[in-house]
Enzyme design. Sequence first.
Site, mmCIF file in Angstrom:
data_model
loop_
_atom_site.group_PDB
_atom_site.id
_atom_site.type_symbol
_atom_site.label_atom_id
_atom_site.label_comp_id
_atom_site.label_asym_id
_atom_site.label_seq_id
_atom_site.Cartn_x
_atom_site.Cartn_y
_atom_site.Cartn_z
ATOM 1 N N TYR A 101 0.912 -41.306 18.695
ATOM 2 C CA TYR A 101 2.240 -41.491 18.104
ATOM 3 C C TYR A 101 2.117 -41.909 16.640
ATOM 4 O O TYR A 101 2.726 -41.300 15.751
ATOM 5 C CB TYR A 101 3.034 -42.526 18.909
ATOM 6 C CG TYR A 101 4.291 -43.001 18.225
ATOM 7 C CD1 TYR A 101 5.390 -42.143 18.089
ATOM 8 C CD2 TYR A 101 4.390 -44.286 17.712
ATOM 9 C CE1 TYR A 101 6.545 -42.574 17.456
ATOM 10 C CE2 TYR A 101 5.541 -44.725 17.077
ATOM 11 C CZ TYR A 101 6.618 -43.859 16.942
ATOM 12 O OH TYR A 101 7.759 -44.279 16.306
ATOM 13 N N ALA A 153 12.892 -38.368 16.586
ATOM 14 C CA ALA A 153 11.430 -38.512 16.676
ATOM 15 C C ALA A 153 10.996 -38.420 18.130
ATOM 16 O O ALA A 153 11.805 -38.607 19.048
ATOM 17 C CB ALA A 153 10.981 -39.857 16.102
ATOM 18 N N TYR A 154 9.716 -38.125 18.313
ATOM 19 C CA TYR A 154 9.100 -38.254 19.632
ATOM 20 C C TYR A 154 8.585 -39.692 19.688
ATOM 21 O O TYR A 154 7.644 -40.046 18.973
ATOM 22 C CB TYR A 154 7.940 -37.255 19.772
ATOM 23 C CG TYR A 154 7.274 -37.283 21.129
ATOM 24 C CD1 TYR A 154 7.444 -36.241 22.029
ATOM 25 C CD2 TYR A 154 6.465 -38.360 21.511
ATOM 26 C CE1 TYR A 154 6.832 -36.270 23.283
ATOM 27 C CE2 TYR A 154 5.861 -38.392 22.759
ATOM 28 C CZ TYR A 154 6.049 -37.346 23.636
ATOM 29 O OH TYR A 154 5.437 -37.386 24.869
#
Length: 284
Positions: A127, A62-63
């Site tokens: 996010y 994931a970022y």
Amino acid sequence: MNKILVTGATGQLGLELKVLSKNYSQYEWVFADRTAVSLDNLSILKSQLETILPNIILNCGAYTAVDKAESEAELADLTNHLAVEVLATYAKVHGVKLIHISTDYVFDGTSSTALKEDALTNPINVYGATKRAGELAALAVNPEVLIIRTSWVYSRFGNNFVKTMQRLLHDRDTLGVVNDQIGSPTYAADLAQAMMDIVESEKWVPGIFNYSNEGEISWYDFVLSIQEITEETCEVKGIPSSSYPTPAARPAFSLLDKSKIKEIYGITVPHYKESLKNCLTAEV
């Protein structure tokens, strides 16, 4: 022999799964970093999956740079949303099991009771928005995907809150820590075990599940627990979020209700203090 692909293999959760994999030698394990499985490059992602041909995908990639995501929204969306859609589509076409890791940041923090899986989502930062988009995309193309939302992840590996606080408690005389964001931390080794308990289960119940350690605390409380175990003498002061502004807003309350994963999969969820001790004494 079934093949398990772990994406994000150099991250905290990926590394804990690598440790755990020694107990599951009945599987062929593929630990893929971002070059082997490029979640930020959709043009090669599908062909990489076709080369590996996994039977089970544990998507830990994931970022996760929450503040940086505010200025890198496109990259965050690519990794957290569009790549997840590719993984879910691949899993659907090939009859592959996919466990995807999501986050408490899909919530806006206005709740005052532990959040169940069907609670209203309303991300307040990029996010969280990209992670929610990933959830929706995955389930839209493949209703058999299993998603685990987690929170405040730390481990013995990599850079994380626990390691940072350990260092600061040792180096400083005083330390201010936010005391008005409430949730529960997750020891990545516990989450890794929960994932494998699901993989090993006789049943496969798709959809969204919550997992974090037991306890309802603030970041300030968490640091006091770290201090208690490490016996550092630094003075720790609670401060409001307004005294520590960040590019990305954080939910003020994101405690996850874990009853569903306990009931359906019989998962045992340790208390955060027990897991914190295990982490701080674990060998790297």
